[in-house]
Design a protein around this motif. Structure first.
Motif, short mmCIF file in Angstrom:
data_model
loop_
_atom_site.label_atom_id
_atom_site.label_comp_id
_atom_site.label_asym_id
_atom_site.label_seq_id
_atom_site.Cartn_x
_atom_site.Cartn_y
_atom_site.Cartn_z
N ARG A 108 0.85 -1.20 0.00
CA ARG A 108 0.00 0.00 0.00
C ARG A 108 0.88 1.24 0.00
O ARG A 108 2.02 1.21 0.46
N HIS A 122 -4.77 9.51 2.36
CA HIS A 122 -5.46 8.41 1.72
C HIS A 122 -4.48 7.24 1.61
O HIS A 122 -3.28 7.43 1.60
N GLU A 130 -9.76 1.57 -5.37
CA GLU A 130 -9.66 3.01 -5.18
C GLU A 130 -8.89 3.34 -3.90
O GLU A 130 -8.80 2.53 -2.98
N ILE A 132 -8.38 4.81 -0.35
CA ILE A 132 -9.29 4.84 0.80
C ILE A 132 -8.92 6.03 1.68
O ILE A 132 -7.76 6.17 2.09
N TYR A 134 -8.13 8.00 4.82
CA TYR A 134 -7.64 7.54 6.11
C TYR A 134 -7.90 8.57 7.19
O TYR A 134 -8.08 8.22 8.35
#
Length: 140
Positions: A108, A122, A130, A132, A134
Motif C-alpha cells: 500500500r 489516503h 480506489e 481509501i 484515512y
C-alpha cells in the motif's frame, strides 16, 4: 582491418549520424513559446523506493486545463526500479495526490489529497481498487 580503414569507417559513421539527425533540426522553424507548450512540461518529485527496492513511486506535476483556465495537478506514478516495465499512473483524481509514503509491507501507499480544500491522508492498495480516505480532519 588496418587502423586507417577503421578511422575512415568511424569518421564516415560519425558524419552520417550527424547529417541524419541534424538536418531535421536545421529544417525546423523557430517559433515563440505558446501557452499551450507549457502543457507538455512535466515535473517529477518525491521519488520513494519500495521497502523491497523493486518499485519506485513518484509524483508527476503537470499543467491541465483549457480555454485560458489552467492549474497544476499532481498524480502518483510507479515504475519498476530496474526499468523492466514502463511507468504506470496510479492516481487519476481531479484532486490529485502528493507526498507518497510506502507501507512497510510494500502493498500500500499512503499519500495526501486535497478534499474540500483540506489535505487528507489516503491509502492506495496496490493490488487494485480506489484510494481509501484515512483521515477526515476538519482543518486538514
Amino acid at each position: 582491418m588496418t587502423i586507417s580503414h577503421h578511422i575512415k569507417t568511424s569518421a564516415f559513421s560519425a558524419l552520417f549520424f550527424l547529417l541524419m539527425f541534424s538536418v531535421p533540426l536545421i529544417a525546423q522553424e523557430k517559433l515563440p513559446i505558446q501557452t499551450t507548450d507549457l502543457l507538455n512540461i512535466k515535473q517529477i518529485s518525491n521519488l520513494t523506493i519500495s521497502p523491497d527496492g523493486k518499485n519506485t513511486v513518484y509524483v508527476v506535476r503537470s499543467i491541465t486545463g483549457e480555454n485560458g483556465k489552467y492549474s497544476y495537478q499532481n498524480q502518483l506514478w510507479m515504475v519498476p526500479s530496474d526499468g523492466s516495465a514502463p511507468p504506470r499512473q496510479l492516481t487519476f483524481s481531479d484532486e490529485g495526490a502528493s507526498q507518497p509514503a510506502w507501507h512497510p509491507d510494500g502493498a500500500r501507499i499512503a499519500f495526501t489529497r486535497s478534499v474540500e480544500g483540506k489535505p487528507q491522508i489516503h491509502v492506495l492498495p496496490l493490488a487494485g481498487g480506489e484510494a481509501i480516505p484515512y483521515t477526515d480532519i476538519p482543518n486538514g
